[in-house]
Scaffold this motif. Structure first.
Motif, short mmCIF file in Angstrom:
data_model
loop_
_atom_site.label_atom_id
_atom_site.label_comp_id
_atom_site.label_asym_id
_atom_site.label_seq_id
_atom_site.Cartn_x
_atom_site.Cartn_y
_atom_site.Cartn_z
N ASP A 152 2.32 -11.46 46.66
CA ASP A 152 2.95 -10.32 45.90
C ASP A 152 4.37 -10.46 46.26
O ASP A 152 5.21 -10.04 45.52
N GLU A 209 5.83 -13.14 43.86
CA GLU A 209 6.00 -12.87 42.30
C GLU A 209 7.03 -11.93 41.79
O GLU A 209 7.30 -11.07 42.53
N THR A 242 7.69 -10.87 36.16
CA THR A 242 6.27 -11.31 36.12
C THR A 242 5.34 -10.15 36.27
O THR A 242 4.36 -9.82 35.54
N GLN A 243 5.55 -9.17 37.29
CA GLN A 243 5.03 -8.01 37.71
C GLN A 243 5.31 -7.28 36.22
O GLN A 243 4.13 -6.44 35.77
N ARG A 301 2.86 -8.30 33.50
CA ARG A 301 1.38 -8.09 33.89
C ARG A 301 1.20 -6.57 33.41
O ARG A 301 0.20 -6.28 32.96
N HIS A 302 2.07 -5.52 33.90
CA HIS A 302 1.92 -4.14 33.87
C HIS A 302 1.77 -4.07 32.13
O HIS A 302 0.95 -3.41 31.60
N ASP A 338 1.15 -6.25 29.73
CA ASP A 338 -0.64 -6.89 29.22
C ASP A 338 -1.42 -5.87 29.42
O ASP A 338 -2.25 -5.74 28.60
N ARG A 339 -1.65 -5.15 30.80
CA ARG A 339 -2.66 -4.16 30.91
C ARG A 339 -2.31 -3.08 29.99
O ARG A 339 -3.29 -2.46 29.50
N GLY A 363 -6.35 -6.83 30.06
CA GLY A 363 -5.18 -7.36 30.32
C GLY A 363 -5.37 -8.53 31.12
O GLY A 363 -4.27 -8.98 31.98
N LEU A 364 -6.38 -9.29 31.13
CA LEU A 364 -6.66 -10.44 31.75
C LEU A 364 -6.07 -11.70 31.09
O LEU A 364 -5.43 -12.43 31.84
N ASN A 365 -5.94 -11.49 29.62
CA ASN A 365 -5.44 -12.48 28.90
C ASN A 365 -4.42 -12.06 28.13
O ASN A 365 -4.50 -11.05 27.69
N ARG A 366 -3.22 -12.70 28.05
CA ARG A 366 -2.21 -12.42 27.36
C ARG A 366 -2.28 -12.63 25.73
O ARG A 366 -3.14 -13.49 25.47
#
Length: 144
Positions: A13, A16, A20-21, A24-25, A27-28, A65-68
């Motif tokens: 955490d 990162e 990047t965070q 990821r948000h 993507d989800r 949201g695991l794969n972009r």
């Protein structure tokens, strides 16, 4: 004396970075919006997957949201789901946080999903007329 080496290694955490965070948000969030629209249209993950030319597992990973998702693939998904690409980013803050769905939005999503599952066109039309009548009554308008 020096701290142990374990104390010098940053946690996942801590290492990162914020960009990047945010990614990821995002993507989800995009995945959540894909799922939301798919459900509105009454499509299964398998149906969506075959419409965009990927496996069921890949569609599932997109929604989680695991794969972009590449720009080209997102454009294809937007075409299949009949929304502009920008629709997938609605409700996403600048910091990458997702705005939670409100009660009203959840009810609209559930209504759209259930409406799409009605296979009798006469029942769909009756429900649509009832919704129009209730909306008109709520706004103090006479029925057409």
């Amino acid at each position: 004396m020096a701290d142990s080496d374990a104390d010098l290694v940053p946690s996942a955490d801590e290492s990162e970075d914020s960009s990047t965070q945010r990614a990821r948000h995002a993507d989800r969030h995009v995945g959540m919006r894909i799922r939301e629209r798919r459900l509105m249209l009454g499509l299964s993950q398998q149906q969506l997957a075959s419409m965009i030319g990927v496996t069921y597992q890949q569609a599932h990973k997109y929604e989680r949201g695991l794969n972009r998702i590449s720009a080209g693939r997102l454009f294809e998904i937007a075409m299949v789901l009949a929304v502009p690409v920008s629709w997938f980013f609605e409700g996403l803050d600048e910091d990458g946080a997702t705005q939670p769905l409100g009660v009203r939005q959840r009810m609209c999503l559930e209504l759209a999903r259930n409406f799409a599952l009605i296979d009798n066109e006469r029942h769909q039309e009756a429900l649509s007329q009832m919704a129009r009548a209730l909306a008109a009554q709520s706004q103090g308008r006479p029925l057409d």
